[in-house]
Design a protein around this motif. Structure first.
Motif, PDB file in Angstrom:
ATOM      1  N   TYR A  83       0.780  -1.380  -0.069  1.00 29.03           N
ATOM      2  CA  TYR A  83       0.047   0.079  -0.106  1.00 29.03           C
ATOM      3  C   TYR A  83       0.859   1.392  -0.016  1.00 29.03           C
ATOM      4  N   SER A  84       1.897   1.164   0.838  1.00 25.30           N
ATOM      5  CA  SER A  84       2.703   2.483   0.881  1.00 25.30           C
ATOM      6  C   SER A  84       3.378   2.987  -0.656  1.00 25.30           C
ATOM      7  N   LEU A  85       3.733   1.721  -1.187  1.00 20.99           N
ATOM      8  CA  LEU A  85       4.523   1.950  -2.441  1.00 20.99           C
ATOM      9  C   LEU A  85       3.265   2.424  -3.673  1.00 20.99           C
ATOM     10  N   THR A  86       2.274   2.009  -3.623  1.00 19.74           N
ATOM     11  CA  THR A  86       0.922   2.303  -4.398  1.00 19.74           C
ATOM     12  C   THR A  86       0.480   3.580  -4.157  1.00 19.74           C
ATOM     13  N   VAL A  87       0.294   4.061  -2.776  1.00 23.20           N
ATOM     14  CA  VAL A  87       0.208   5.438  -2.436  1.00 23.20           C
ATOM     15  C   VAL A  87       1.375   6.381  -2.960  1.00 23.20           C
ATOM     16  N   ALA A  88       2.168   5.791  -2.613  1.00 24.06           N
ATOM     17  CA  ALA A  88       3.592   6.836  -3.001  1.00 24.06           C
ATOM     18  C   ALA A  88       3.594   7.078  -4.642  1.00 24.06           C
ATOM     19  N   LEU A  89       3.413   5.978  -5.464  1.00 28.90           N
ATOM     20  CA  LEU A  89       3.693   6.186  -6.813  1.00 28.90           C
ATOM     21  C   LEU A  89       2.429   6.984  -7.316  1.00 28.90           C
ATOM     22  N   VAL A  90       1.219   6.843  -6.922  1.00 25.01           N
ATOM     23  CA  VAL A  90       0.117   7.705  -7.417  1.00 25.01           C
ATOM     24  C   VAL A  90       0.148   8.971  -7.088  1.00 25.01           C
ATOM     25  N   SER A  91       0.437   9.506  -5.853  1.00 25.54           N
ATOM     26  CA  SER A  91       0.622  10.814  -5.245  1.00 25.54           C
ATOM     27  C   SER A  91       1.563  11.418  -6.126  1.00 25.54           C
ATOM     28  N   PHE A  92       2.982  10.710  -6.293  1.00 24.60           N
ATOM     29  CA  PHE A  92       3.947  11.076  -6.985  1.00 24.60           C
ATOM     30  C   PHE A  92       3.787  11.698  -8.511  1.00 24.60           C
ATOM     31  N   VAL A  93       3.123  10.711  -9.151  1.00 23.35           N
ATOM     32  CA  VAL A  93       2.730  11.189 -10.581  1.00 23.35           C
ATOM     33  C   VAL A  93       1.508  12.039 -10.629  1.00 23.35           C
ATOM     34  N   VAL A  94       0.566  12.083  -9.885  1.00 19.69           N
ATOM     35  CA  VAL A  94      -0.506  13.037 -10.043  1.00 19.69           C
ATOM     36  C   VAL A  94      -0.006  14.280  -9.489  1.00 19.69           C
ATOM     37  N   VAL A  95       0.609  14.584  -8.447  1.00 19.82           N
ATOM     38  CA  VAL A  95       0.769  15.799  -7.987  1.00 19.82           C
ATOM     39  C   VAL A  95       2.048  16.432  -8.993  1.00 19.82           C
ATOM     40  N   SER A  96       3.021  15.521  -9.268  1.00 22.74           N
ATOM     41  CA  SER A  96       3.902  15.972 -10.286  1.00 22.74           C
ATOM     42  C   SER A  96       3.317  16.684 -11.811  1.00 22.74           C
ATOM     43  N   LEU A  97       2.324  16.184 -12.001  1.00 24.42           N
ATOM     44  CA  LEU A  97       1.665  16.256 -13.340  1.00 24.42           C
ATOM     45  C   LEU A  97       0.834  17.766 -13.324  1.00 24.42           C
ATOM     46  N   LEU A  98       0.258  17.613 -11.851  1.00 21.21           N
ATOM     47  CA  LEU A  98      -0.776  19.017 -11.693  1.00 21.21           C
ATOM     48  C   LEU A  98       0.042  20.153 -11.293  1.00 21.21           C
ATOM     49  N   SER A  99       1.430  19.805 -10.787  1.00 16.56           N
ATOM     50  CA  SER A  99       1.945  20.917 -10.279  1.00 16.56           C
ATOM     51  C   SER A  99       3.105  21.570 -11.487  1.00 16.56           C
ATOM     52  N   ARG A 100       3.370  22.857 -11.105  1.00 16.00           N
ATOM     53  CA  ARG A 100       4.214  23.449 -12.402  1.00 16.00           C
ATOM     54  C   ARG A 100       5.536  22.877 -12.222  1.00 16.00           C
ATOM     55  N   ARG A 101       6.306  22.546 -13.408  1.00 12.41           N
ATOM     56  CA  ARG A 101       7.422  21.812 -13.421  1.00 12.41           C
ATOM     57  C   ARG A 101       8.474  22.671 -12.986  1.00 12.41           C
ATOM     58  N   GLN A 102       9.414  21.862 -11.875  1.00 17.53           N
ATOM     59  CA  GLN A 102      10.503  22.581 -11.535  1.00 17.53           C
ATOM     60  C   GLN A 102      11.883  22.459 -12.466  1.00 17.53           C
ATOM     61  N   VAL A 103      12.507  23.413 -12.305  1.00 13.94           N
ATOM     62  CA  VAL A 103      13.720  23.524 -13.109  1.00 13.94           C
ATOM     63  C   VAL A 103      14.745  22.803 -12.170  1.00 13.94           C
ATOM     64  N   SER A 104      15.094  21.455 -12.593  1.00 15.89           N
ATOM     65  CA  SER A 104      16.172  20.806 -11.949  1.00 15.89           C
ATOM     66  C   SER A 104      17.570  21.489 -11.752  1.00 15.89           C
ATOM     67  N   ALA A 105      18.226  21.319 -10.461  1.00 13.48           N
ATOM     68  CA  ALA A 105      19.477  21.723 -10.339  1.00 13.48           C
ATOM     69  C   ALA A 105      20.425  21.171 -11.065  1.00 13.48           C
ATOM     70  N   ALA A 106      20.284  19.954 -11.376  1.00 16.32           N
ATOM     71  CA  ALA A 106      21.301  18.890 -12.050  1.00 16.32           C
ATOM     72  C   ALA A 106      20.529  17.893 -12.702  1.00 16.32           C
ATOM     73  N   ASN A 107      21.201  17.693 -14.050  1.00 18.45           N
ATOM     74  CA  ASN A 107      20.272  16.567 -14.926  1.00 18.45           C
ATOM     75  C   ASN A 107      20.818  15.339 -14.438  1.00 18.45           C
ATOM     76  N   LEU A 108      20.202  14.295 -13.688  1.00 21.25           N
ATOM     77  CA  LEU A 108      20.559  13.092 -13.264  1.00 21.25           C
ATOM     78  C   LEU A 108      20.323  11.985 -14.302  1.00 21.25           C
ATOM     79  N   ALA A 109      19.502  12.431 -15.157  1.00 19.58           N
ATOM     80  CA  ALA A 109      18.649  11.342 -15.965  1.00 19.58           C
ATOM     81  C   ALA A 109      19.730  10.796 -17.072  1.00 19.58           C
TER      82      ALA A 109
END
Length: 459
Positions: free
Chosen positions: A433-459
């Motif tokens: 349940y913690s992984l499910t809630v963490a994943l859903v909230s991460f994706v939903v809140v990230s998509l709804l919030s303004r994209r932040q400019v990262s300080a470093a590109n780790l991708a």
């Protein structure tokens, strides 16, 4: 028991002596926290394996072998595979960052607020790692030497606190190498062969145990999957393990020596499970299966040899206890304390002071908790449930935002706590349940919030 006590005292004195030598080598802040980032293959492999295989891996896997047979090895297997994945795929980018803590990655990708929030979770995890192995130390000393539990905790854990405090990572590295050698000889080349001999050999072990004891799935697929979700992914993001990665001289050392350490963990798990199976044959009516390791050592080994194997067990436990202790103090001094000191960075003296204070806290918590695997599960549930999703997202998803990361950490952490309280520490629901809630909230809140400019590109 006089000879056994003497052997254990010699071992403890050796650890303190190595701690003193490590203190002489730890001349800078970087020496204290990551051994100067200069470990070669032998030191790196030994310290990596010793860090992972501690009290829960040793005492816990023997207990699992006693109850479930050979399938009890899956706890160590999940840890070993996690070590291999970390060193093969993540060590290279991590070494390039020249950082001290896991949470610094989140700051570079998101912002300082994400670092502070994740540091609280990492601190709780690292403290419980230290507590878990300190508990195991106390259990072994209590059963074998008849000491009061509180005294066992303070004596065994006190040695760890002292050598960790004075020399930091250099002390841990030097003691880990000796501990790695002692536990390999004591458990894999002395205790296991003697246990099999006392049973009557492999054929007698097979004849006296049910066929299910030799199945690799007897422990249950749900438990195996849970071990991977908790321990495999926990290894990938744990401060105690990353801090060891930061000690490697270069990526080649991390890749090859780290992979070897992972393979060793799997073999170690098989050996401990077999010891537990032999204990089930020789001591079928144990009142408390948590004491299976100490009981089989006490019942099968002669004086002197028993002391060496006790030292081997203590070596496994002390290496992980010291890793959790230094990881917790590093998170405090590198991530949380500068915020309270107006951004002022910690010094070598501050590092030593907070390692001592953290050690005292670990000893205090160990006096009120009593189950090594439950304590380990608590630590990894909090870590994986709270930090896996935002950390992996920081590396691989460019659309992730700070708001999404903080929401994921907070909700995942709280969900893990709620379901551990509701269903118990041994339940599978907290991590699912913690992984499910963490994943859903991460994706939903990230998509709804303004994209932040990262300080470093780790991708």
């Amino acid at each position: 028991m006089a000879l056994d006590i003497f052997v254990v005292m010699i071992y403890a004195a050796g650890m303190l002596l190595l701690g003193w030598y490590g203190m002489r080598r730890a001349k800078t802040h970087e020496d204290y926290l990551v051994a100067g980032r200069n470990l070669g293959p032998s030191l790196y492999m030994g310290t990596m394996a010793a860090t992972v295989l501690g009290g829960a891996s040793t005492v816990g896997t023997v207990r699992l072998g006693y109850v479930h047979g050979i399938s009890g090895f899956w706890l160590c297997a999940a840890l070993g595979l996690g070590i291999m994945a970390l060193n093969l795929f993540l060590a290279k980018p991590l070494l390039k960052l020249k950082i001290f803590t896991v949470t610094q990655v989140l700051e570079q990708r998101y912002n300082p607020m994400a670092r502070q929030a994740s540091a609280v979770i990492m601190l709780a995890y690292a403290l419980m790692i230290g507590v878990t192995s300190t508990l195991a130390i106390g259990t072994v000393l209590q059963v074998l030497f008849g000491l009061p539990f509180w005294m066992s905790i303070l004596l065994g854990g006190g040695v760890v606190v002292v050598y960790s405090t004075i020399g930091g990572m250099w002390s841990l590295t030097l003691t880990d190498i000796v501990q790695f050698i002692i536990k390999t000889v004591g458990l894999m080349f002395i205790l296991l062969p003697i246990c099999l001999y006392r049973v009557g050999g492999w054929d007698e072990l097979v004849s006296k145990l049910p066929a299910s004891s030799f199945s690799f799935t007897t422990i249950g697929w749900d438990t195996i999957i849970t071990y991977f979700l908790i321990y495999f992914f926990g290894i990938l993001i744990g401060q105690d393990i990353w801090q060891r990665v930061f000690t490697a001289r270069d990526e080649k050392v991390a890749k090859y020596a780290g992979t070897t350490a992972g393979i060793y963990c799997i073999v170690y798990g098989l050996a401990c499970a077999l010891i537990g199976m032999a204990a089930h044959v020789l001591l079928p009516d144990l009142d408390n299966v948590n004491n299976a390791f100490a009981a089989i050592v006490k019942a099968t080994l002669p004086d002197g040899i028993r002391g060496l194997v006790i030292a081997a067990a203590l070596a496994a436990m002390m290496s992980t206890a010291s890793a959790g202790l230094l990881a917790a103090s590093t998170v405090l001094t590198e991530d949380l304390l500068p915020k309270l000191r107006g951004g002022k960075q910690s010094s070598l003296a501050i590092n030593r002071l907070f390692t001592l204070l953290t050690g005292i806290a670990v000893l205090g918590i160990a006096l009120v908790v009593n189950d090594v695997i439950s304590a380990l599960t608590l630590a990894y549930n909090l870590l994986v449930g709270g930090m896996l999703v935002p950390l992996i997202g920081a590396i691989f998803w460019k659309r992730a935002t700070t708001a999404g990361a903080i929401a994921s950490m907070g909700l995942g952490f709280v969900t893990a706590l709620v379901f551990m309280a509701k269903d118990g520490l041994d339940a599978n629901t907290p991590i699912y349940y913690s992984l499910t809630v963490a994943l859903v909230s991460f994706v939903v809140v990230s998509l709804l919030s303004r994209r932040q400019v990262s300080a470093a590109n780790l991708a």
